[in-house]
Design an enzyme around this catalytic site. Structure first.
Site, PDB file in Angstrom:
ATOM      1  N   GLU A 130       0.739  -2.291  14.283  1.00 51.10           N
ATOM      2  CA  GLU A 130      -0.217  -0.627  13.038  1.00 51.10           C
ATOM      3  C   GLU A 130      -1.146  -0.743  14.240  1.00 51.10           C
ATOM      4  O   GLU A 130      -2.012  -1.409  14.429  1.00 51.10           O
ATOM      5  CB  GLU A 130      -0.405  -1.433  11.931  1.00 51.10           C
ATOM      6  N   ASP A 134       0.758  -1.032  -0.176  1.00 48.05           N
ATOM      7  CA  ASP A 134      -0.278  -0.269  -0.145  1.00 48.05           C
ATOM      8  C   ASP A 134       0.896   1.466   0.174  1.00 48.05           C
ATOM      9  O   ASP A 134       0.569   2.171   1.293  1.00 48.05           O
ATOM     10  CB  ASP A 134      -0.997  -0.333   0.962  1.00 48.05           C
ATOM     11  N   TYR A 184      -6.742  -3.210  12.394  1.00 46.25           N
ATOM     12  CA  TYR A 184      -7.438  -1.888  11.977  1.00 46.25           C
ATOM     13  C   TYR A 184      -9.192  -2.385  12.310  1.00 46.25           C
ATOM     14  O   TYR A 184      -9.904  -2.641  11.687  1.00 46.25           O
ATOM     15  CB  TYR A 184      -7.697  -1.701  10.677  1.00 46.25           C
TER      16      TYR A 184
HETATM   17  C1  GCB Z   1      -1.370  -2.439   6.754  1.00 47.96           C
HETATM   18  C2  GCB Z   1      -0.361  -2.731   5.922  1.00 47.96           C
HETATM   19  C3  GCB Z   1      -0.003  -0.738   5.693  1.00 47.96           C
HETATM   20  C4  GCB Z   1      -0.738  -0.223   4.663  1.00 47.96           C
HETATM   21  C5  GCB Z   1      -1.876  -0.164   6.273  1.00 47.96           C
HETATM   22  C6  GCB Z   1      -3.626   0.887   5.494  1.00 47.96           C
HETATM   23  O1  GCB Z   1      -2.015  -3.263   7.774  1.00 47.96           O
HETATM   24  O2  GCB Z   1       0.855  -3.330   6.458  1.00 47.96           O
HETATM   25  O3  GCB Z   1       0.883  -1.057   4.454  1.00 47.96           O
HETATM   26  O4  GCB Z   1      -0.578   1.342   4.875  1.00 47.96           O
HETATM   27  O5  GCB Z   1      -2.584  -1.591   6.606  1.00 47.96           O
HETATM   28  O6  GCB Z   1      -3.464   2.191   5.683  1.00 47.96           O
HETATM   29  O7  GCB Z   1      -4.366   0.112   4.575  1.00 47.96           O
END
Ligand code: GCB
Length: 649
Positions: free
Chosen positions: A540, A208, A504
């Site tokens: 993250e 991404d 997320y």
């Molecule tokens: C993730 C990735 C990262 C993306 C992020 C997103 O899990 O590791 O490279 O930019 O999510 O914002 O989707």
């Protein structure tokens, strides 16, 4: 570009990958610095540039563009180095170009470098993405696979045999990704003639961020004496107030050389010295290297001067000075220890990314980013998703910012990228990375990949090999990879030292439902810890926020929504950091460019700063939090708006 062209391009890449496996690591990769015996000449700046737009991208090689000045082969344009080439022109074809581009610059080499046969002249490229071939005065001097690490060639012979002081440097760079490159990618030919013209192709990737390309870091010419210090490895530890620095110096160009090593404190006082290429220096009343906000005198660096004197022939001496921070890193089942004290990562994930220059190295940007990190009370960052410029690691050493150093193993989702060729390249990449970054006290952990398909059957073997090889290269630091897999199906997790999880909640899962974050995040942590009993970093988490977009109650993509997501995560972190959670890294420090898609509005907007480094509401929230944590876990700081400025001056 016909399909044969793509196959040929892929073949060329593959051959180069194999040849780099055999060639790798014969020599060291010390950062070029000046000393009484070494000179550095930066030849970055304005270069000329030509993209090979021939259908098969092969005209440059067929017509041997390296043999004569590039301007004689066809139209050229100005191109700054370092910079990605993609956003420099108004031409969408250059922005999205796939294949070979050609760079050239004429430089003068000081006459004394050429005349003194005892001088070794080296050409070094900080990094070029992805595959590079280098010529000097029309003679090929090296090639390199991999877009994020330096490569160099001894060009003394070529310069002395060709036109003396004049040096025409030609660099061809190809950004094509294959199933075996890191990161992987594929070229897809569109065969439906009712929708695509003949020869139409696209590059598919599973990561991404925009696949910026070009010469991304400075190009340097530097000298060493023929008998020279090729590599230095230091490892540090301490006991009570005695610091121990073990060193290993490798010398090339002479069989009879006397090595002397001297360690000086910041006030210039010599605190230890030794003769010989290996040994251990003892430092009494040691000043340890401490992270920012963990100690009132963080980032203490000694200076290690290594000198090599050739005892026979001309008695040449080579001198190299290496900054050394004395510190230890250990992991228990619930803690990350720096100098035997618990360290909690309150930091960020970054990208090398900015307007116009793309991934090109830029000092104003680097210094601004460190000021912002210190302003918000961040003590760490992860080099998502590839190794960053060495100058950035040097800044981190000097400011006490702790780093998780990541290799570009991002987007490994296709089972064909778990084969032997991929693994061999991945192992070589880790060797090159450890060789480059092993001496930085700021680097406390290696990350071998980001979100690979770690539930696919080959992943078990693949990550076992990768992690154990990395450990064999450097036993002083823990090794991890970043997972987004389900805890029950992750096949690599048994091999890592620290579990790093990306999630997320209320974004990709249950969009809009921030009320679920508490439950889901608690479950995530309990499952992973329950299964592995290893400390966990939330590597993250975050949400997109288009700057200036507001709504209350919060809605996705507004600054309020980003804040709410963060707050809900923080509530759980505050419980779990009393147990086994050892860190939290926001995704992302700043907005960054991605390829175009229906889920990205001119790039990824999960930054807490905009791409131009202006704070969104989330930045202020994190600032309050990080300073509060620093006050609880560090040495007790007052929350002062001007802290960052005074501490940096
Ligand atoms: C993730 C990735 C990262 C993306 C992020 C997103 O899990 O590791 O490279 O930019 O999510 O914002 O989707």
């Amino acid at each position: 570009m016909g399909s044969s062209g793509a196959e040929r391009a892929a073949e060329r890449l593959l051959l180069a990958a194999l040849c780099s496996v055999c060639q790798a690591l014969q020599d060291g990769m010390l950062f070029p610095t000046e000393s009484p015996s070494r000179e550095v000449k930066d030849v970055s700046g304005l270069w000329i540039f030509r993209a090979d737009e021939s259908p098969e991208r092969s005209r440059g090689f067929e017509q041997q563009w390296y043999k004569s000045p590039l301007a004689e082969t066809g139209p050229v344009i100005d191109m700054p180095v370092p910079s990605s080439y993609n956003d420099i022109t108004q031409d969408a074809q250059i922005r999205d170009f796939i294949g070979w581009v050609w760079y050239e610059k004429d430089v003068w080499v000081p006459a004394r470098w050429i005349q003194d046969r005892g001088t070794r002249i080296v050409l070094r490229v900080g990094s070029a993405h992805y595959y590079s071939v280098l010529w000097v005065n029309g003679v090929k001097v090296t090639e390199h696979v991999g877009g994020h690490l330096p490569f160099e060639a001894d060009i003394s012979g070529v310069l002395r045999q060709t036109s003396g002081n004049q040096c025409r440097i030609t660099i061809a760079v190809n950004n094509t990704l294959t199933l075996e490159t890191l990161p992987p990618g594929t070229i897809q030919y569109m065969t439906d003639r009712s929708r695509y013209p003949a020869g139409y192709f696209v590059q598919n990737t599973n990561f991404d961020f925009f696949n910026y390309a070009g010469i991304h870091r400075p190009v340097l010419l530097y000298t060493t004496p023929k008998a020279h210090i090729d590599d230095i490895t230091v490892e540090t530890t301490f006991s009570d107030n005695i610091g121990l620095v073990s060193f290993n110096v490798s010398v090339l160009g002479s069989s009879k050389a006397a090595v002397k090593v001297t360690l000086s404190a910041q006030d210039g006082r010599c605190v230890a010295s030794a003769d010989g290429s290996r040994g251990v220096l003892k430092v009494t009343d040691v000043n340890l290297w401490w992270p920012y906000l963990m100690h009132e005198n963080p980032a203490y660096l000694y200076s290690m001067e290594v000198s090599v004197h050739r005892t026979s022939e001309d008695g040449q001496t080579d001198v190299y000075t290496l900054p050394v921070g004395i510190r230890t890193v250990k992991v228990t089942s619930t803690q990350f220890l720096i100098n035997n004290k618990p360290f909690y990562f309150h930091g960020v994930n970054k990208h090398e990314d900015a307007d116009i220059r793309g991934k090109g190295f830029d000092w104003p940007l680097v210094v601004k980013d460190f000021n912002l990190m210190k302003w918000m009370g961040a003590n760490s960052f992860r080099t998502s998703h590839y190794p960053y410029a060495e100058e950035i690691l040097q800044m981190a050493d000097r400011h006490g910012i702790v780093i998780i150093d990541e290799c570009p193993g991002v987007g490994i989702k296709d089972i064909r990228s778990f084969g032997n060729v991929s693994l061999a390249h991945h192992l070589t990449f880790m060797e090159e990375l450890v060789r480059r970054d092993k001496n930085h006290p700021s680097v406390v952990m290696w990350s071998v990949a980001n979100e690979p398909a770690s539930e696919m059957p080959p992943a078990g073997f693949y990550f076992k090999e990768l992690v154990s090889h990395t450990r064999s290269l450097d036993s002083s630091r823990p090794v991890t990879y970043i997972t987004a897999s389900n805890y029950a199906r992750d096949l690599g997790a048994p091999y890592v030292d620290v579990i790093c999880v990306n999630s997320y909640f209320s974004w990709y899962q249950d969009p809009g439902h921030t009320e679920l974050i508490g439950l889901q995040l608690n479950t995530q942590f309990d499952n992973w810890y329950g299964k592995y009993q290893k400390p966990i970093i939330q590597s993250e988490y975050g949400a997109d926020a288009v700057p200036g977009l507001h709504s209350d109650p919060p809605m996705m993509f507004t600054e309020e929504y980003q804040k709410t997501v963060l707050q809900n995560y923080h509530n759980v972190f505050d419980q779990k950091r009393k147990e086994f959670v050892i860190g939290e890294l926001i995704w992302n420090f700043a907005d960054f460019m991605t390829s175009q898609s229906i889920i990205r509005v001119v790039g990824n907007k999960k930054g807490i700063f905009t791409r131009q480094r202006q704070p969104k509401a989330g930045a202020f929230l994190l600032r309050e939090r990080y300073w509060r944590i620093a006050n609880e876990t560090g040495v007790g700081f007052t929350y002062l708006g001007h802290f960052c400025c005074t501490s940096l001056i």
